[in-house]
Enzyme design. Structure first.
Site, PDB file in Angstrom:
ATOM      1  N   ILE A 111       0.584  -1.296   0.123  1.00 58.50           N
ATOM      2  CA  ILE A 111       0.127   0.088  -0.089  1.00 58.50           C
ATOM      3  C   ILE A 111       0.766   1.079   0.003  1.00 58.50           C
ATOM      4  O   ILE A 111       0.491   2.228  -0.028  1.00 58.50           O
ATOM      5  CB  ILE A 111      -0.765   0.045   1.359  1.00 58.50           C
ATOM      6  N   HIS A 127      -4.632  -4.424  -2.161  1.00 57.10           N
ATOM      7  CA  HIS A 127      -4.799  -4.165  -0.634  1.00 57.10           C
ATOM      8  C   HIS A 127      -5.025  -2.672  -0.761  1.00 57.10           C
ATOM      9  O   HIS A 127      -5.121  -2.111   0.437  1.00 57.10           O
ATOM     10  CB  HIS A 127      -3.858  -4.602   0.344  1.00 57.10           C
TER      11      HIS A 127
HETATM   12  N1  APR Z   1      14.484  -9.102  -0.451  1.00 53.02           N
HETATM   13  C1  APR Z   1      13.701  -9.941  -0.649  1.00 53.02           C
HETATM   14  N2  APR Z   1      12.473 -10.613   0.075  1.00 53.02           N
HETATM   15  C2  APR Z   1      12.751 -10.137   1.359  1.00 53.02           C
HETATM   16  C3  APR Z   1      13.224  -8.723   2.066  1.00 53.02           C
HETATM   17  C4  APR Z   1      14.271  -8.342   0.730  1.00 53.02           C
HETATM   18  N3  APR Z   1      15.083  -7.427   1.078  1.00 53.02           N
HETATM   19  N4  APR Z   1      13.063  -8.679   3.147  1.00 53.02           N
HETATM   20  C5  APR Z   1      12.046  -9.673   3.505  1.00 53.02           C
HETATM   21  N5  APR Z   1      12.009 -10.373   2.566  1.00 53.02           N
HETATM   22  C6  APR Z   1      10.861 -11.149   2.432  1.00 53.02           C
HETATM   23  C7  APR Z   1      10.488 -12.069   3.613  1.00 53.02           C
HETATM   24  O1  APR Z   1      11.447 -13.273   3.718  1.00 53.02           O
HETATM   25  C8  APR Z   1       9.276 -12.526   3.690  1.00 53.02           C
HETATM   26  O2  APR Z   1       8.922 -13.781   2.936  1.00 53.02           O
HETATM   27  O3  APR Z   1       9.517 -10.774   2.123  1.00 53.02           O
HETATM   28  C9  APR Z   1       8.568 -11.393   2.749  1.00 53.02           C
HETATM   29  C10 APR Z   1       7.737 -10.523   3.410  1.00 53.02           C
HETATM   30  O4  APR Z   1       6.514 -11.245   3.981  1.00 53.02           O
HETATM   31  P1  APR Z   1       5.401 -10.335   4.957  1.00 53.02           P
HETATM   32  O5  APR Z   1       5.989  -9.497   5.730  1.00 53.02           O
HETATM   33  O6  APR Z   1       4.506 -11.533   5.346  1.00 53.02           O
HETATM   34  O7  APR Z   1       4.567  -9.544   3.771  1.00 53.02           O
HETATM   35  P2  APR Z   1       3.557  -9.934   2.693  1.00 53.02           P
HETATM   36  O8  APR Z   1       3.869 -11.254   2.213  1.00 53.02           O
HETATM   37  O9  APR Z   1       3.612  -8.779   1.563  1.00 53.02           O
HETATM   38  O10 APR Z   1       2.301  -9.738   3.575  1.00 53.02           O
HETATM   39  C11 APR Z   1       1.001 -10.009   2.903  1.00 53.02           C
HETATM   40  O11 APR Z   1      -0.346  -9.438   4.932  1.00 53.02           O
HETATM   41  O12 APR Z   1      -0.566  -8.416   6.662  1.00 53.02           O
HETATM   42  C12 APR Z   1      -0.841  -8.560   5.536  1.00 53.02           C
HETATM   43  O13 APR Z   1      -1.879  -6.772   4.122  1.00 53.02           O
HETATM   44  C13 APR Z   1      -0.530  -7.158   4.749  1.00 53.02           C
HETATM   45  O14 APR Z   1      -0.181  -7.026   2.257  1.00 53.02           O
HETATM   46  C14 APR Z   1       0.262  -7.704   3.476  1.00 53.02           C
HETATM   47  C15 APR Z   1      -0.081  -9.149   3.387  1.00 53.02           C
END
Ligand code: APR
Ligand code: ZN
Length: 262
Positions: A111, A127
């Site tokens: 977002i 989202h």
């Molecule tokens: N490069 C690549 N991957 C990365 C990096 C990076 N620099 N830093 C972290 N990650 C990976 C982590 O290993 C993890 O698998 O990014 C992922 C982030 O996962 P989440 O924090 O769960 O984010 P996301 O998958 O976007 O969450 C989905 O959950 O809470 C809700 O609405 C919220 O849109 C969000 C949704």
């Protein structure tokens, strides 16, 4: 595996991913919080994820927003103000691939509007985004710029019209439905794609997390670019483990070279 041959390994995988990307008919990408991590935007899960500090049901749920909107603004302030978020080389690489007509669409769960700030045009925000907000009590409209100024002063936005604190950005709160049109477009794009780059997502939150499966079911291939191997490594043809901000520019350079016939 020594760092040297780990580095070679990732180089080989980037070369393989570049070949797949440059020769795909309709490649798209699906991004999560991990692509914005190198912009300073905290991710949700993982050791210092936002959900370790904020209870999602309190911070981003309609019921709590009605009674205690401050909890949402504390979360929003941490998400995009503290970090002074701006696009990183990962966002910029995707924008470059779209501009060179390689990448067709960015389907994002984020977002933070960083894909658009990097120059990506065809972005589907599953989202929603912080860009626009509405007062739930009188309908007054707000832009993110206005709200950002108030948040930077460590204050909570108050409606200029009716003094309500319930100014809600157009993002999907827990318990809310995803924007119908955006979701349908994302399903279409995923089914049309013969290749999807899945970048920086833990694939934990549905219906968004089910989108890569649509590409798979339609006969397409998936490449994972993520800091870890995630919870569903078996669905990926190729897994590039590492930082999106470092992998994506190299991937874009190689794919563009191949597509130019260099
Ligand atoms: N490069 C690549 N991957 C990365 C990096 C990076 N620099 N830093 C972290 N990650 C990976 C982590 O290993 C993890 O698998 O990014 C992922 C982030 O996962 P989440 O924090 O769960 O984010 P996301 O998958 O976007 O969450 C989905 O959950 O809470 C809700 O609405 C919220 O849109 C969000 C949704
Ligand atoms: Zn109002």
């Amino acid at each position: 595996m020594t760092p040297k041959n780990f580095e070679n390994k990732i180089e080989e995988k980037i070369a393989e991913a570049a070949r797949m990307l440059a020769t795909a008919e309709y490649p798209v990408c699906f991004t999560g919080a991990g692509i914005s991590a190198e912009s300073g935007v905290p991710t949700f899960r993982g050791p210092d994820g936002l959900w370790e500090k904020h209870d999602p049901q309190k911070a981003v749920s309609l019921s709590s927003f009605r009674n205690q909107p401050e909890a949402f603004w504390d979360f929003a302030r941490e998400l995009v103000i503290t970090s002074g978020a701006s696009p990183n080389p990962g966002h910029q690489a995707l924008a470059r691939l779209e501009e060179q007509q390689i990448l067709k669409t960015v389907i994002t769960q984020n977002i933070d509007m960083l894909h658009q700030q990097a120059g990506s045009k065809n972005v589907l925000e599953l989202h929603g985004s912080l860009e626009k907000a509405d007062c739930r009590d009188c309908g007054a409209r707000y832009s993110w710029q206005e709200l950002e100024k108030i948040l930077k002063r460590d204050e909570t936005p108050e409606c200029r019209n009716c003094s309500s604190l319930r100014i809600k950005p157009r993002i999907v709160f827990f318990g809310e439905r995803l924007p119908e049109k955006v979701l349908e477009n994302a399903w279409q794009e995923a089914q049309q794609a013969d290749l999807m780059l899945v970048i920086g997502s833990s694939l934990q939150v549905y219906p968004a997390a089910g989108i890569p499966d649509l590409t798979l079911q339609a006969g397409g291939k998936l490449i994972y670019i993520n800091a870890d191997r995630g919870s569903r490594p078996e669905i990926f043809q190729l897994i590039l483990t590492g930082r999106a901000g470092s992998i994506l520019p190299r991937l874009a350079d190689s794919a563009l070279k191949i597509s130019r016939g260099d």
